[in-house]
Design a protein around this motif. Structure first.
Motif, PDB file in Angstrom:
ATOM      1  N   ARG A 117      41.847 -21.023  32.215  1.00 54.39           N
ATOM      2  CA  ARG A 117      43.229 -21.260  32.453  1.00 54.39           C
ATOM      3  C   ARG A 117      43.656 -20.700  33.884  1.00 54.39           C
ATOM      4  NH1 ARG A 117      45.615 -19.350  28.591  1.00 54.39           N
ATOM      5  NH2 ARG A 117      46.072 -21.172  27.303  1.00 54.39           N
ATOM      6  N   ASP A 118      43.216 -19.556  34.404  1.00 50.50           N
ATOM      7  CA  ASP A 118      43.536 -19.061  35.550  1.00 50.50           C
ATOM      8  C   ASP A 118      42.656 -19.768  36.725  1.00 50.50           C
ATOM      9  OD1 ASP A 118      45.282 -17.337  34.548  1.00 50.50           O
ATOM     10  OD2 ASP A 118      44.119 -15.751  34.347  1.00 50.50           O
ATOM     11  N   LEU A 119      41.403 -20.139  36.350  1.00 54.86           N
ATOM     12  CA  LEU A 119      40.609 -20.793  37.263  1.00 54.86           C
ATOM     13  C   LEU A 119      41.337 -22.237  37.620  1.00 54.86           C
ATOM     14  CD1 LEU A 119      38.152 -20.804  39.143  1.00 54.86           C
ATOM     15  CD2 LEU A 119      36.771 -21.637  37.363  1.00 54.86           C
ATOM     16  N   VAL A 120      41.509 -22.988  36.523  1.00 55.60           N
ATOM     17  CA  VAL A 120      42.221 -24.442  36.654  1.00 55.60           C
ATOM     18  C   VAL A 120      43.319 -24.294  37.544  1.00 55.60           C
ATOM     19  CG1 VAL A 120      42.853 -26.248  35.654  1.00 55.60           C
ATOM     20  CG2 VAL A 120      40.882 -25.131  34.828  1.00 55.60           C
ATOM     21  N   GLY A 121      44.385 -23.162  37.238  1.00 55.29           N
ATOM     22  CA  GLY A 121      45.387 -23.005  37.879  1.00 55.29           C
ATOM     23  C   GLY A 121      45.365 -22.855  39.365  1.00 55.29           C
ATOM     24  N   TYR A 127      50.024 -26.217  46.619  1.00 50.51           N
ATOM     25  CA  TYR A 127      51.446 -26.435  46.529  1.00 50.51           C
ATOM     26  C   TYR A 127      52.318 -25.433  46.528  1.00 50.51           C
ATOM     27  CZ  TYR A 127      48.892 -30.680  45.457  1.00 50.51           C
ATOM     28  OH  TYR A 127      48.310 -31.997  45.330  1.00 50.51           O
ATOM     29  N   GLN A 128      51.695 -24.223  46.527  1.00 57.90           N
ATOM     30  CA  GLN A 128      52.558 -22.924  46.549  1.00 57.90           C
ATOM     31  C   GLN A 128      53.066 -22.345  47.935  1.00 57.90           C
ATOM     32  OE1 GLN A 128      52.865 -21.559  43.411  1.00 57.90           O
ATOM     33  NE2 GLN A 128      51.629 -23.513  42.721  1.00 57.90           N
ATOM     34  N   THR A 129      54.063 -22.034  47.830  1.00 52.34           N
ATOM     35  CA  THR A 129      54.624 -21.664  49.259  1.00 52.34           C
ATOM     36  C   THR A 129      55.525 -20.170  48.809  1.00 52.34           C
ATOM     37  OG1 THR A 129      56.696 -22.583  49.028  1.00 52.34           O
ATOM     38  CG2 THR A 129      54.895 -23.836  50.126  1.00 52.34           C
ATOM     39  N   LEU A 130      56.149 -19.394  49.777  1.00 53.29           N
ATOM     40  CA  LEU A 130      56.790 -18.511  49.461  1.00 53.29           C
ATOM     41  C   LEU A 130      57.987 -18.698  48.856  1.00 53.29           C
ATOM     42  CD1 LEU A 130      56.715 -16.493  53.114  1.00 53.29           C
ATOM     43  CD2 LEU A 130      55.786 -15.785  50.812  1.00 53.29           C
ATOM     44  N   LEU A 131      58.551 -20.003  49.099  1.00 49.33           N
ATOM     45  CA  LEU A 131      59.876 -20.395  48.589  1.00 49.33           C
ATOM     46  C   LEU A 131      59.561 -20.981  47.122  1.00 49.33           C
ATOM     47  CD1 LEU A 131      61.822 -21.441  51.545  1.00 49.33           C
ATOM     48  CD2 LEU A 131      62.142 -19.397  50.223  1.00 49.33           C
ATOM     49  N   ARG A 132      58.459 -21.561  46.924  1.00 53.15           N
ATOM     50  CA  ARG A 132      58.052 -22.452  45.764  1.00 53.15           C
ATOM     51  C   ARG A 132      56.707 -21.540  45.253  1.00 53.15           C
ATOM     52  NH1 ARG A 132      54.575 -25.953  43.548  1.00 53.15           N
ATOM     53  NH2 ARG A 132      55.300 -27.589  42.447  1.00 53.15           N
ATOM     54  N   GLN A 133      57.039 -20.945  43.893  1.00 54.94           N
ATOM     55  CA  GLN A 133      55.845 -20.346  43.449  1.00 54.94           C
ATOM     56  C   GLN A 133      55.551 -21.167  42.162  1.00 54.94           C
ATOM     57  OE1 GLN A 133      54.272 -17.661  44.517  1.00 54.94           O
ATOM     58  NE2 GLN A 133      55.518 -18.123  46.264  1.00 54.94           N
ATOM     59  N   TRP A 134      55.229 -20.664  41.078  1.00 61.64           N
ATOM     60  CA  TRP A 134      54.715 -21.654  39.939  1.00 61.64           C
ATOM     61  C   TRP A 134      55.791 -22.306  39.459  1.00 61.64           C
ATOM     62  CZ3 TRP A 134      49.721 -22.477  38.700  1.00 61.64           C
ATOM     63  CH2 TRP A 134      49.314 -23.177  37.453  1.00 61.64           C
ATOM     64  N   SER A 135      55.717 -23.676  38.994  1.00 64.39           N
ATOM     65  CA  SER A 135      56.530 -24.420  38.498  1.00 64.39           C
ATOM     66  C   SER A 135      56.264 -25.046  37.165  1.00 64.39           C
ATOM     67  CB  SER A 135      57.234 -25.527  39.483  1.00 64.39           C
ATOM     68  OG  SER A 135      56.107 -26.414  39.724  1.00 64.39           O
ATOM     69  N   ALA A 136      57.135 -25.763  36.470  1.00 60.70           N
ATOM     70  CA  ALA A 136      56.851 -26.364  35.285  1.00 60.70           C
ATOM     71  C   ALA A 136      55.729 -27.646  35.722  1.00 60.70           C
ATOM     72  CB  ALA A 136      58.188 -26.970  34.919  1.00 60.70           C
ATOM     73  N   SER A 137      55.847 -28.089  36.958  1.00 61.64           N
ATOM     74  CA  SER A 137      54.878 -29.500  37.354  1.00 61.64           C
ATOM     75  C   SER A 137      53.467 -28.786  37.461  1.00 61.64           C
ATOM     76  CB  SER A 137      55.339 -29.876  38.472  1.00 61.64           C
ATOM     77  OG  SER A 137      55.567 -29.180  39.426  1.00 61.64           O
ATOM     78  N   ASP A 138      53.509 -27.510  37.771  1.00 59.80           N
ATOM     79  CA  ASP A 138      52.051 -26.887  38.328  1.00 59.80           C
ATOM     80  C   ASP A 138      51.563 -26.847  36.789  1.00 59.80           C
ATOM     81  OD1 ASP A 138      52.049 -26.719  40.846  1.00 59.80           O
ATOM     82  OD2 ASP A 138      53.449 -25.040  40.621  1.00 59.80           O
ATOM     83  N   GLY A 139      52.145 -26.253  35.606  1.00 61.48           N
ATOM     84  CA  GLY A 139      51.626 -26.173  34.378  1.00 61.48           C
ATOM     85  C   GLY A 139      51.550 -27.374  33.696  1.00 61.48           C
ATOM     86  N   ALA A 140      52.113 -28.468  34.002  1.00 58.60           N
ATOM     87  CA  ALA A 140      51.830 -29.524  33.354  1.00 58.60           C
ATOM     88  C   ALA A 140      50.605 -30.363  34.076  1.00 58.60           C
ATOM     89  CB  ALA A 140      52.888 -30.691  33.805  1.00 58.60           C
ATOM     90  N   ALA A 141      50.211 -30.032  35.296  1.00 62.94           N
ATOM     91  CA  ALA A 141      49.108 -30.551  36.124  1.00 62.94           C
ATOM     92  C   ALA A 141      47.921 -29.823  35.591  1.00 62.94           C
ATOM     93  CB  ALA A 141      49.219 -30.292  37.592  1.00 62.94           C
TER      94      ALA A 141
END
Length: 285
Positions: A117-121, A127-141
């Motif tokens: 899971r962590d490798l796929v993540g 898509y990660q930035t200082l202002l945008r960390q892990w999101s629901a769309s990342d989990g869905a992807a």
């Protein structure tokens, strides 16, 4: 019925222009690629057709993987240019490139003890930035990528514990999670048994059917001809032939490129070219 001539002075119907092909997502011009002082590719031009499953074939050392590395910006050309969707790839930052193109190198190495899971993540890093960390769309992807590759049940296992075929599907899940329209795969079937090779190539075919452009380096000519919609055949750092599998996979081309006498027949299952080797290897000058 006999057609009547148009009245004098009537306007001539405008010709309908033929639809133009979409621009190549990645193209190179005048490439010279080298390792230290050893030049591998010199003066090479290439266009990858949009929406194609392009397979690059050729003998060992001919420059296949070197070309793929240059197209994926992991090897800087000594001369020439690579364009990604019409922009010079050298003018783009790493995250810009990673949002447009995903590259799976030969024999990638996973960090020690990392779970599937962590490798796929990690495919979501662009898509990660200082202002945008892990999101629901990342989990869905990540979930969608694991479902597409049949790796959901492996999510909590360590990558180091998996079989070769399982690991390769996990790496492909990672590049799928990256959510790009263009995928570059360097020998994705290496070290896999024939059943796992077919599994990986069928997965590639499904990704292509879903609308992605794929470029893969393969060694097996029959698999290449079966799955590719477009082929590039290389020898000695140059492109000898490119086109459809039937255009590229001729007995003359196989003899010239690989030094192998063969007969080409239609695969009774797929109708694609099938290489049948003949006795005796062609000596090269």
């Amino acid at each position: 019925m006999t057609s009547r001539p148009a009245p004098a002075g009537a306007p001539t119907p405008a010709a309908v222009p033929a639809p133009s092909a979409p621009p190549a997502p990645v193209r190179a011009r005048g490439l010279r690629l080298a390792y230290d002082q050893r030049t591998v590719v010199d003066g090479l031009d290439v266009d990858i057709p949009a929406g194609s499953f392009t397979v690059i074939v050729g003998p060992n050392g001919c420059g296949k993987s070197t070309l793929l590395r240059a197209l994926g910006r992991t090897l800087t050309p000594k001369a020439g240019t690579v364009e990604l969707y019409g922009r010079a790839i050298t003018a783009m930052n790493n995250k810009e490139v990673a949002r447009r193109l995903a590259l799976l190198p030969q024999s990638p190495i996973a960090p020690e003890a990392i779970t599937v899971r962590d490798l796929v993540g990690r495919g979501r890093y662009p898509y990660q930035t200082l202002l945008r960390q892990w999101s629901a769309s990342d989990g869905a992807a990540v979930r969608e990528a694991m479902e597409a590759t049949g790796t959901t049940d492996l999510a909590d296992r360590r990558v180091s514990e998996l079989s070769g075929g399982q690991r390769q599907r996990v790496w492909i899940a990672m590049v799928l999670a990256q959510d790009t329209d263009l995928l570059l795969l360097d020998e994705p079937t290496t070290f896999l048994d024939i059943a796992h090779q077919v599994d990986v190539l069928e997965l590639c075919a499904r990704m292509h059917e879903a609308g992605r452009t794929l470029v893969a380096v393969l060694h097996d000519l029959n698999f290449a001809a079966r799955y590719a919609t477009h082929m590039i055949a290389m020898r000695d750092g140059k492109i000898v032939e490119s086109g459809t599998p039937h255009e590229v996979m001729t007995a003359e081309n196989v003899e010239e490129i690989f030094g192998l006498r063969c007969r080409i027949i239609d695969d009774p299952e797929s109708g694609t070219p099938l290489v049948v080797p003949l006795a005796g290897r062609v000596a090269r000058g």
